[in-house]
Motif scaffolding. Sequence first.
Motif, PDB file in Angstrom:
ATOM      1  N   ASN B  27       0.865  -1.172   0.000  1.00  0.00           N
ATOM      2  CA  ASN B  27       0.000   0.000   0.000  1.00  0.00           C
ATOM      3  C   ASN B  27       0.903   1.223   0.000  1.00  0.00           C
ATOM      4  OD1 ASN B  27      -1.274   2.266   1.067  1.00  0.00           O
ATOM      5  ND2 ASN B  27      -2.499   1.123   2.514  1.00  0.00           N
ATOM      6  N   SER B  28       0.856   2.010  -1.070  1.00  0.00           N
ATOM      7  CA  SER B  28       1.774   3.139  -1.155  1.00  0.00           C
ATOM      8  C   SER B  28       1.046   4.457  -0.936  1.00  0.00           C
ATOM      9  CB  SER B  28       2.487   3.137  -2.494  1.00  0.00           C
ATOM     10  OG  SER B  28       1.540   3.233  -3.527  1.00  0.00           O
ATOM     11  N   GLY B  29      -0.091   4.427  -0.251  1.00  0.00           N
ATOM     12  CA  GLY B  29      -0.791   5.677   0.020  1.00  0.00           C
ATOM     13  C   GLY B  29      -2.286   5.542  -0.170  1.00  0.00           C
ATOM     14  N   ILE B  38      -8.693  -6.613  -1.065  1.00  0.00           N
ATOM     15  CA  ILE B  38      -7.689  -7.624  -1.419  1.00  0.00           C
ATOM     16  C   ILE B  38      -7.658  -8.713  -0.355  1.00  0.00           C
ATOM     17  CG2 ILE B  38      -5.201  -7.998  -1.604  1.00  0.00           C
ATOM     18  CD1 ILE B  38      -5.047  -5.306  -3.051  1.00  0.00           C
ATOM     19  N   LEU B  39      -7.757  -8.282   0.905  1.00  0.00           N
ATOM     20  CA  LEU B  39      -7.779  -9.253   1.996  1.00  0.00           C
ATOM     21  C   LEU B  39      -9.026 -10.131   1.886  1.00  0.00           C
ATOM     22  CD1 LEU B  39      -5.545  -9.399   3.988  1.00  0.00           C
ATOM     23  CD2 LEU B  39      -6.933  -8.177   5.637  1.00  0.00           C
ATOM     24  N   ALA B  40     -10.136  -9.515   1.447  1.00  0.00           N
ATOM     25  CA  ALA B  40     -11.390 -10.268   1.326  1.00  0.00           C
ATOM     26  C   ALA B  40     -11.272 -11.356   0.259  1.00  0.00           C
ATOM     27  CB  ALA B  40     -12.544  -9.330   1.001  1.00  0.00           C
ATOM     28  N   THR B  41     -10.401 -11.154  -0.756  1.00  0.00           N
ATOM     29  CA  THR B  41     -10.265 -12.195  -1.783  1.00  0.00           C
ATOM     30  C   THR B  41      -9.622 -13.451  -1.226  1.00  0.00           C
ATOM     31  OG1 THR B  41      -8.124 -11.373  -2.492  1.00  0.00           O
ATOM     32  CG2 THR B  41     -10.022 -10.533  -3.669  1.00  0.00           C
ATOM     33  N   LEU B  42      -8.951 -13.331  -0.064  1.00  0.00           N
ATOM     34  CA  LEU B  42      -8.304 -14.518   0.513  1.00  0.00           C
ATOM     35  C   LEU B  42      -9.256 -15.319   1.377  1.00  0.00           C
ATOM     36  CD1 LEU B  42      -5.095 -12.791   1.847  1.00  0.00           C
ATOM     37  CD2 LEU B  42      -5.297 -14.097  -0.230  1.00  0.00           C
ATOM     38  N   THR B  43     -10.392 -14.717   1.709  1.00  0.00           N
ATOM     39  CA  THR B  43     -11.254 -15.318   2.725  1.00  0.00           C
ATOM     40  C   THR B  43     -12.324 -16.193   2.070  1.00  0.00           C
ATOM     41  OG1 THR B  43     -12.517 -13.286   2.723  1.00  0.00           O
ATOM     42  CG2 THR B  43     -10.828 -13.500   4.383  1.00  0.00           C
ATOM     43  N   CYS B  67      -0.357  -3.544  -6.091  1.00  0.00           N
ATOM     44  CA  CYS B  67      -0.187  -2.204  -5.545  1.00  0.00           C
ATOM     45  C   CYS B  67      -1.547  -1.550  -5.375  1.00  0.00           C
ATOM     46  CB  CYS B  67       0.608  -1.332  -6.497  1.00  0.00           C
ATOM     47  SG  CYS B  67       2.275  -1.857  -6.644  1.00  0.00           S
ATOM     48  N   THR B  68      -1.687  -0.794  -4.292  1.00  0.00           N
ATOM     49  CA  THR B  68      -2.906  -0.012  -4.125  1.00  0.00           C
ATOM     50  C   THR B  68      -2.525   1.432  -3.840  1.00  0.00           C
ATOM     51  OG1 THR B  68      -2.942  -0.560  -1.791  1.00  0.00           O
ATOM     52  CG2 THR B  68      -4.287  -1.899  -3.221  1.00  0.00           C
ATOM     53  N   GLY B  69      -3.384   2.317  -4.259  1.00  0.00           N
ATOM     54  CA  GLY B  69      -3.241   3.719  -3.895  1.00  0.00           C
ATOM     55  C   GLY B  69      -2.305   4.500  -4.783  1.00  0.00           C
ATOM     56  N   PRO B  70      -2.370   5.829  -4.670  1.00  0.00           N
ATOM     57  CA  PRO B  70      -1.399   6.657  -5.379  1.00  0.00           C
ATOM     58  C   PRO B  70      -0.054   6.505  -4.684  1.00  0.00           C
ATOM     59  CG  PRO B  70      -2.648   8.011  -3.879  1.00  0.00           C
ATOM     60  CD  PRO B  70      -3.216   6.632  -3.762  1.00  0.00           C
ATOM     61  N   VAL B  71       1.012   6.998  -5.294  1.00  0.00           N
ATOM     62  CA  VAL B  71       2.320   6.878  -4.674  1.00  0.00           C
ATOM     63  C   VAL B  71       2.630   8.175  -3.943  1.00  0.00           C
ATOM     64  CG1 VAL B  71       4.735   6.367  -5.048  1.00  0.00           C
ATOM     65  CG2 VAL B  71       3.020   5.371  -6.529  1.00  0.00           C
ATOM     66  N   VAL B  92       3.230  -6.611 -12.183  1.00  0.00           N
ATOM     67  CA  VAL B  92       2.613  -5.643 -11.275  1.00  0.00           C
ATOM     68  C   VAL B  92       1.134  -5.507 -11.612  1.00  0.00           C
ATOM     69  CG1 VAL B  92       2.625  -3.260 -10.466  1.00  0.00           C
ATOM     70  CG2 VAL B  92       4.772  -4.390 -10.991  1.00  0.00           C
ATOM     71  N   VAL B  93       0.288  -5.627 -10.593  1.00  0.00           N
ATOM     72  CA  VAL B  93      -1.143  -5.386 -10.757  1.00  0.00           C
ATOM     73  C   VAL B  93      -1.483  -4.140  -9.938  1.00  0.00           C
ATOM     74  CG1 VAL B  93      -3.454  -6.304 -10.414  1.00  0.00           C
ATOM     75  CG2 VAL B  93      -1.598  -7.846 -11.005  1.00  0.00           C
ATOM     76  N   ALA B  94      -2.033  -3.130 -10.602  1.00  0.00           N
ATOM     77  CA  ALA B  94      -2.418  -1.898  -9.906  1.00  0.00           C
ATOM     78  C   ALA B  94      -3.905  -1.958  -9.630  1.00  0.00           C
ATOM     79  CB  ALA B  94      -2.077  -0.680 -10.746  1.00  0.00           C
ATOM     80  N   VAL B  95      -4.281  -1.929  -8.349  1.00  0.00           N
ATOM     81  CA  VAL B  95      -5.676  -2.087  -7.954  1.00  0.00           C
ATOM     82  C   VAL B  95      -6.253  -0.748  -7.505  1.00  0.00           C
ATOM     83  CG1 VAL B  95      -7.210  -3.188  -6.298  1.00  0.00           C
ATOM     84  CG2 VAL B  95      -5.378  -4.496  -7.334  1.00  0.00           C
ATOM     85  N   GLY B  96      -7.364  -0.369  -8.085  1.00  0.00           N
ATOM     86  CA  GLY B  96      -8.077   0.825  -7.648  1.00  0.00           C
ATOM     87  C   GLY B  96      -7.839   2.038  -8.521  1.00  0.00           C
TER      88      GLY B  96
END
Lengths: 393, 148
Positions: B27-29, B38-43, B67-71, B92-96
């Motif tokens: 999480n970069s911001g 993302i955590l929910a995809t594991l459950t 990766c999530t968020g802006p940098v 790299v997968v950029a989410v959001g």
Amino acid sequence: MPRQKSERFIVPIGPQHPALKEPGHFEFTVEGEVVTNATARLGFVHRGMEKGAESRTWTQDLYLMERVCGICSHVHSMAFVLGVEKLANVQAPPRAQAIRELVAELERIHSHILWLGVAAHEGGFDTLFMFSWRDRETVMDLLETISGNRVNYSANVLGGVKVDINERQKDELLRGMDFLEERTRHYLKVVTEDDTFLGRTRNIGVMTFEEATRLGAIGPTGRASGLLRDVRMDSPYAGYPDFPIQIVTAKAGDLEARFVVRIKELFESYRLVREIVEKIPSGDLTTKIPRRIPEGETVSRVEAPRGELFYYIKSNGTDRPERVKVRTPSLCNCASVLTTAIGHKLADMPMILAGIDPCFSCNDRMVVLNGPAGQSLWDWEKLRQYGIEYYKK
Amino acid sequence: MNNPIQNVMEKIKTWARTNSPWAIHFNSGSCNGCDIEILATLTPRYDVERFGIKLQGSPRHADVLICTGPVTLQARDRLVRIYEQMPEPKFVVAVGSCSISGGVFDGCYNVVGDISEVIPVNVYVPGCPPRPEAIIYGIEQLLKTLQP
């Protein structure tokens, strides 16, 4: 063989670490297994939102403020709209206030169950993590049926709400609450009776009432130490005057008490959701609010799932705010971690850290430093250099 | 690449890579919204482990960086360091929305911009935040491009 005089190590944790879902950096000084000192470095997710809010209109800010934190997004937008409505001298209709409270309580349910799972995961109890997150999907579905999105619901608008609940949704809400209540009763039994888990929580990270008062602990963390502090009760807002809560506290102040307080708050939230669904007042959803907010300043407080959330809003009579200041609960509770950590084993650190339900994206604020020669403004490069030098030591 | 043994080895590698990608999350911001999804995809309801996808703690063991968020200025160096610590081949997968364009944070003074300004991105998953199904679909798209 002569023993070495000092066996001190510094264990750095983060910013990227499997135990942390968000970037934060902690340094624990250990002697053998025991932690003797702890420091935190925050600011990895500092984005400059307070400044950004000044260049956006009141309506745009609503969506910006909702994204201070994804877990408690509704309370952030609620604190903001309540402040702006106070400035504009507008009162949202009773039905809107009730829906605000309803979504806030659903969000509290989702946040507390999320925390239960994450805290159990930090303690190595992955079964509880998986079970609680499976049940959390029930409340995520309910939030989605009401607002259309699983996270960042944007239920609030200035002067009211933009979502309504109908009869079918009421049925779904009641059914969801019944299911969750039954499951939560089971979780309460697990965290208070499971021997292995109690070994990780009982008498760990104890914060006494005096310490909690001194450190200014708030929210469930403070209530687990016996602090009677809840904005929903102290100064009711939105729908809380009509649908009051009963405060949940515990005495012990250890991790077990924090589990118990949060789980008991869940029951309180279920009761409130049922009550609101049954007695929701009818009427309009919004009132008219001017585009330019009259000059003035105000303070707005709401109870986020993690504790008291504080907004200061200043308007200069234009369509943009002059200053928005956010103080989030995680920041107040952060000091309590660093104090209670001392004297515990390194293996307990993730649990103690998770015990306050930290949320770094809420947390990361800019601090203006008063320099030695009376200089109070630092440019970015200087601040960055200072940061690098400070942490090099 | 005419050596038959090498050919077979490459096939085995691709088979292994597409059937059990290990992911690391940074999480970069972000505002947390994408992180909890993302955590929910594991459950249990979404359960990406049935596809062999595992969330991994160390960048040195990971194939996919989610990766999530802006940098932010603070997180930029860390993001680059984590990317460089990952072994080749890496994706790299950029989410959001924020990781695609900066989202609502576009223009804030401490935000560098989207993920692609710092590291190369293979797959973008739009949404604020994207549903867990969308995240799984995004990773599946990435795995499809790896197939010969």
